[in-house]
Design a protein around this motif. Structure first.
Motif, PDB file in Angstrom:
ATOM      1  N   GLU A  41       0.824  -1.200   0.000  1.00 32.42           N
ATOM      2  CA  GLU A  41       0.000   0.000   0.000  1.00 32.42           C
ATOM      3  C   GLU A  41       0.862   1.256   0.000  1.00 32.42           C
ATOM      4  OE1 GLU A  41      -4.212  -1.151   2.106  1.00 32.42           O
ATOM      5  OE2 GLU A  41      -2.451  -1.011   3.432  1.00 32.42           O
ATOM      6  N   PRO A  47      -4.740   3.121  -0.139  1.00 34.52           N
ATOM      7  CA  PRO A  47      -5.231   1.862   0.445  1.00 34.52           C
ATOM      8  C   PRO A  47      -5.637   0.866  -0.643  1.00 34.52           C
ATOM      9  CG  PRO A  47      -6.273   3.759   1.464  1.00 34.52           C
ATOM     10  CD  PRO A  47      -5.551   4.271   0.250  1.00 34.52           C
ATOM     11  N   LEU A  49      -6.998  -2.378   0.571  1.00 34.21           N
ATOM     12  CA  LEU A  49      -7.931  -3.306   1.217  1.00 34.21           C
ATOM     13  C   LEU A  49      -8.811  -2.580   2.221  1.00 34.21           C
ATOM     14  CD1 LEU A  49      -5.469  -6.242   2.000  1.00 34.21           C
ATOM     15  CD2 LEU A  49      -7.197  -6.221   0.189  1.00 34.21           C
ATOM     16  N   HIS A  50     -10.037  -3.036   2.305  1.00 30.97           N
ATOM     17  CA  HIS A  50     -10.902  -2.671   3.423  1.00 30.97           C
ATOM     18  C   HIS A  50     -10.822  -3.823   4.406  1.00 30.97           C
ATOM     19  CE1 HIS A  50     -12.563   0.816   1.442  1.00 30.97           C
ATOM     20  NE2 HIS A  50     -12.958   0.091   0.385  1.00 30.97           N
ATOM     21  N   ARG A  51     -10.241  -3.598   5.561  1.00 23.75           N
ATOM     22  CA  ARG A  51     -10.093  -4.643   6.579  1.00 23.75           C
ATOM     23  C   ARG A  51     -11.353  -4.705   7.414  1.00 23.75           C
ATOM     24  NH1 ARG A  51      -5.431  -2.544   4.988  1.00 23.75           N
ATOM     25  NH2 ARG A  51      -3.540  -3.827   4.934  1.00 23.75           N
ATOM     26  N   GLN A  52     -11.955  -5.894   7.462  1.00 22.97           N
ATOM     27  CA  GLN A  52     -13.206  -6.093   8.168  1.00 22.97           C
ATOM     28  C   GLN A  52     -13.027  -7.170   9.227  1.00 22.97           C
ATOM     29  OE1 GLN A  52     -15.433  -7.112   4.619  1.00 22.97           O
ATOM     30  NE2 GLN A  52     -16.258  -5.027   4.433  1.00 22.97           N
ATOM     31  N   VAL A  56     -11.358  -9.497   4.316  1.00 16.70           N
ATOM     32  CA  VAL A  56     -11.026  -8.235   3.667  1.00 16.70           C
ATOM     33  C   VAL A  56     -11.762  -8.145   2.338  1.00 16.70           C
ATOM     34  CG1 VAL A  56      -8.718  -8.053   4.705  1.00 16.70           C
ATOM     35  CG2 VAL A  56      -9.018  -9.289   2.537  1.00 16.70           C
ATOM     36  N   ARG A  57     -11.908  -6.918   1.849  1.00 15.97           N
ATOM     37  CA  ARG A  57     -12.405  -6.720   0.486  1.00 15.97           C
ATOM     38  C   ARG A  57     -11.565  -5.621  -0.155  1.00 15.97           C
ATOM     39  NH1 ARG A  57     -15.825  -2.346  -0.059  1.00 15.97           N
ATOM     40  NH2 ARG A  57     -16.546  -1.384   1.899  1.00 15.97           N
ATOM     41  N   THR A  59     -10.245  -2.333  -2.190  1.00 16.38           N
ATOM     42  CA  THR A  59     -10.606  -1.011  -2.662  1.00 16.38           C
ATOM     43  C   THR A  59     -10.596  -1.054  -4.192  1.00 16.38           C
ATOM     44  OG1 THR A  59      -8.327  -0.225  -2.766  1.00 16.38           O
ATOM     45  CG2 THR A  59      -9.490   0.042  -0.650  1.00 16.38           C
TER      46      THR A  59
END
Length: 303
Positions: A41, A47, A49-52, A56-57, A59
């Motif tokens: 990154e 960014p 990745l969206h860290r959940q 992850v999902r 961007t």
């Protein structure tokens, strides 16, 4: 510049759905995966990745890079497969240098056996004079080449790695009705009164004749200068004179000539296999090297 390994890691994380799953699949720890993705990154400047809580999902940038990463991984896998085929001698081209007398004596055996053993390797065999063969070795046109030398002018081993293959003795070629034709061996002294046929244009066998005659105490009387060994044999066959030749040059003699050994009365030439010292050798080249060594040994034993 983006790191290819980190890009592949990004694709693996997104394809598996989580860092933990990707870590298990690739043999990393989850913390190592997380650290490498943060570095990616930083390289990308945004960014990825969206860290959940559950996985992850990507961007938009992450999805874009993951697509490129999957393409790169496929290309790298294809490259590795191609290299494996080359290493396994299942594809590729091998360029080999040779010279006419050995090309007619040894190379048919070599080519035939190599093609049987490695049918998917394309052979590019180039026959040339010694100076041309050296140039082709130097500039990489051929990876390995057959060469020759005599003891008064040895090949320089500084630039090329040289493997001696066999000694090619000098023989005398006589007409079938010559007074010595029924013999198997003669000496240079017995040939002092003969007329000689010699190769033209300062050919090495002319120097062999000069040195051999001088050692036997006489000067040769030249009756004809031939352009090749076939012409020399033809002139010998009609009694114009006699000739010296390397044994490999008369593997298939003219039907009206006889070939006699001279023992140690005439110098032998050394047949060599050469490759450039600084060259990384491909598997096909190593296979050809060993095949040439084996066939030369068989040829020498038969001789």
């Amino acid at each position: 510049m983006l790191d290819v390994r980190r890009l592949a890691l990004l694709a693996a994380v997104l394809d598996s759905g989580s860092m933990t799953a990707a870590a298990e699949q690739l043999g990393y720890s989850p913390s190592a995966v997380s650290q490498q993705l943060r570095r990616l990154e930083a390289e990308a400047g945004q960014p990825l990745l969206h860290r959940q809580a559950r996985g992850v999902r990507p961007t938009e940038a992450g999805a874009l890079l993951a697509g490129h990463a999957r393409h790169l991984v496929r290309r790298l896998e294809a490259a590795e497969a191609d290299l494996a085929e080359l290493a396994g001698l299942r594809r590729g081209t091998l360029a080999v240098g040779t010279f006419p007398t050995v090309a007619s004596a040894l190379m048919p055996l070599v080519v035939s056996r190599f093609r049987r053993q490695y049918p998917d390797i394309r052979l590019d065999v180039r026959s040339a004079r010694l100076d041309e063969l050296l140039t082709m070795l130097e500039n990489g046109t051929v990876g390995l080449s057959l060469l020759w030398d005599y003891d008064w002018h040895r090949m320089d081993a500084q630039e090329f790695s040289l493997t001696p293959l066999l000694d090619d003795p000098t023989v005398v070629v006589l007409a079938q009705d010559h007074r010595l034709a029924r013999r198997r061996q003669t000496s240079m002294a017995e040939l002092a009164d003969e007329d000689w046929i010699v190769r033209a244009h300062d050919h090495p066998v002319a120097e062999v004749l000069e040195r051999s005659c001088r050692a036997a105490g006489f000067t040769p009387r030249i009756s004809f200068q031939a352009n090749d060994y076939q012409e020399a044999q033809a002139m010998v066959s009609v009694g114009l004179g006699i000739a010296l030749a390397p044994r490999t040059a008369v593997t298939t003699p003219h039907p009206d000539v006889r070939v006699l050994s001279l023992g140690r009365d005439a110098p032998s030439r050394r047949i060599l296999l050469a490759h450039r010292q600084d060259r990384l050798r491909a598997p096909a080249e190593l296979a050809m090297h060993q095949l040439l060594v084996d066939i030369a040994r068989e040829y020498q034993t038969r001789g």
